[in-house]
Scaffold this motif. Sequence first.
Motif, short mmCIF file in Angstrom:
data_model
loop_
_atom_site.label_atom_id
_atom_site.label_comp_id
_atom_site.label_asym_id
_atom_site.label_seq_id
_atom_site.Cartn_x
_atom_site.Cartn_y
_atom_site.Cartn_z
N ARG A 150 -65.99 -41.15 12.41
CA ARG A 150 -67.12 -41.53 11.55
C ARG A 150 -67.83 -40.29 11.03
N MET A 197 -68.95 -55.06 26.49
CA MET A 197 -69.44 -53.87 25.81
C MET A 197 -70.41 -54.24 24.70
N SER A 198 -71.68 -53.87 24.89
CA SER A 198 -72.67 -54.02 23.83
C SER A 198 -73.00 -52.62 23.32
N GLY A 231 -63.03 -47.03 26.88
CA GLY A 231 -62.04 -47.89 27.55
C GLY A 231 -61.05 -47.07 28.35
N TYR A 262 -72.88 -54.53 12.75
CA TYR A 262 -72.53 -54.05 14.09
C TYR A 262 -73.64 -54.42 15.09
N GLY A 276 -57.01 -47.53 24.99
CA GLY A 276 -56.23 -46.43 24.41
C GLY A 276 -56.99 -45.13 24.26
N GLN A 277 -58.29 -45.23 24.05
CA GLN A 277 -59.07 -44.00 23.88
C GLN A 277 -60.54 -44.28 24.20
N PRO A 337 -74.55 -48.56 25.63
CA PRO A 337 -74.65 -47.11 25.49
C PRO A 337 -75.32 -46.70 24.18
N THR A 361 -75.23 -43.01 21.72
CA THR A 361 -74.09 -42.41 21.02
C THR A 361 -73.18 -41.69 22.02
P1 NAD Z 1 -62.99 -46.10 19.99
O1 NAD Z 1 -63.68 -46.81 18.88
O2 NAD Z 1 -62.76 -44.65 19.87
O3 NAD Z 1 -61.63 -46.82 20.31
C1 NAD Z 1 -61.53 -48.19 20.22
C2 NAD Z 1 -60.21 -48.63 20.81
O4 NAD Z 1 -60.11 -50.03 20.54
C3 NAD Z 1 -59.01 -47.96 20.17
O5 NAD Z 1 -58.13 -47.52 21.18
C4 NAD Z 1 -58.37 -49.09 19.35
O6 NAD Z 1 -56.97 -48.99 19.22
C5 NAD Z 1 -58.80 -50.33 20.13
N1 NAD Z 1 -58.79 -51.54 19.33
C6 NAD Z 1 -59.19 -51.69 18.04
N2 NAD Z 1 -58.99 -52.95 17.63
C7 NAD Z 1 -58.46 -53.62 18.69
C8 NAD Z 1 -58.02 -54.96 18.88
N3 NAD Z 1 -58.07 -55.87 17.89
N4 NAD Z 1 -57.52 -55.33 20.09
C9 NAD Z 1 -57.45 -54.41 21.09
N5 NAD Z 1 -57.84 -53.13 20.96
C10 NAD Z 1 -58.34 -52.74 19.77
O7 NAD Z 1 -63.75 -46.39 21.35
P2 NAD Z 1 -65.25 -46.16 21.76
O8 NAD Z 1 -66.02 -45.37 20.76
O9 NAD Z 1 -65.16 -45.73 23.16
O10 NAD Z 1 -65.85 -47.65 21.69
C11 NAD Z 1 -65.46 -48.63 22.64
C12 NAD Z 1 -66.51 -49.71 22.66
O11 NAD Z 1 -67.78 -49.13 22.97
C13 NAD Z 1 -66.69 -50.43 21.33
O12 NAD Z 1 -66.94 -51.80 21.57
C14 NAD Z 1 -67.92 -49.77 20.75
O13 NAD Z 1 -68.61 -50.60 19.84
C15 NAD Z 1 -68.72 -49.52 22.00
N6 NAD Z 1 -69.74 -48.46 21.86
C16 NAD Z 1 -69.39 -47.22 21.46
C17 NAD Z 1 -70.37 -46.25 21.32
C18 NAD Z 1 -70.03 -44.87 20.84
O14 NAD Z 1 -70.96 -44.13 20.46
N7 NAD Z 1 -68.78 -44.46 20.84
C19 NAD Z 1 -71.71 -46.55 21.61
C20 NAD Z 1 -72.02 -47.83 22.06
C21 NAD Z 1 -71.02 -48.79 22.19
#
Ligand code: NAD
Length: 246
Positions: A188, A131-132, A19, A147, A15-16, A177, A179
């Motif tokens: 956040r 995804m880690s 992903g 986390y 959704g965002q 990744p 941040t």
């Molecule tokens: P985000 O947190 O902005 O979005 C997460 C998405 O997951 C949302 O669209 C939400 O609706 C969906 N979601 C939440 N609960 C769900 C469920 N139970 N089933 C299905 N979908 C669900 O996305 P992001 O920041 O791109 O993070 C995506 C992944 O990358 C996560 O696993 C996060 O831990 C990881 N990650 C993110 C970062 C960062 O800095 N953003 C860094 C390292 C890893």
Amino acid sequence: MGRLDGKVVVLSAAGQGIGRASAVAMAKEGAKVYATDINGELLKTLNGVQGIETHVLDVTKTDDVKAFLSKIDRIDVLFNCAGFVFNGTILDTEEKDWDFSFDLNVKSMWRTCKEVIPKMKKQGGGSIINMSSVASSKKGAPNRCVYGATKAAVIGLTKAMAADFVTDQIRCNCVCPGTVDTPSLQDRINALPDPTQARKDFESRQRIGRFCTAEEVANLVVFLASDEHVSAATSAGDILSTQHGR
Ligand code: NAD
């Protein structure tokens, strides 16, 4: 010709953020993409993108995951992207926080992989991308206790699956990744007392001087989804070590 022509991809959290960017990037490279997310409103932003079919799916619901995946015959690429950041030290966590974080960040991967691996075995291979995060066994980050523990578990899970299924031509890798500038990162930041200063502080922690973008991570996901690293793995064993379970 696209780098993922003819491949069928399933991913969560489309959704965002990372992903969504990955769904778009993989579709652009010719894949047929089943983009899932718990949030149907967010998925609407993918309406009309060629090659993408959206489905509401909560990856914490075992029966729903099973029912959804049973309807798709062939799956070449599974990208388990869903995850949640719990902010705090171990002292801030309650049992429910451990249960929820492990359920969404780790156990959801068991749910999808258990359904998808038999299909990949039958069809002669596939690629699983988990995804880690750098906040894992790679690095300790402040206020990322539960986390980081979940993301370390993802690395262990990925290596174990790689060791178990490499002879079935199933490649298992995870991405870690730093941040990444995504809506949840901004949420956040907004939750902190001075969001403008907090964003600057976050940015100054990045040695490159800026955040990583979701599109940059998506490029890596496309590479891991493609067959390009099958031969590259022999010469780049360290980067791709999870593929061999080392
Ligand atoms: P985000 O947190 O902005 O979005 C997460 C998405 O997951 C949302 O669209 C939400 O609706 C969906 N979601 C939440 N609960 C769900 C469920 N139970 N089933 C299905 N979908 C669900 O996305 P992001 O920041 O791109 O993070 C995506 C992944 O990358 C996560 O696993 C996060 O831990 C990881 N990650 C993110 C970062 C960062 O800095 N953003 C860094 C390292 C890893």
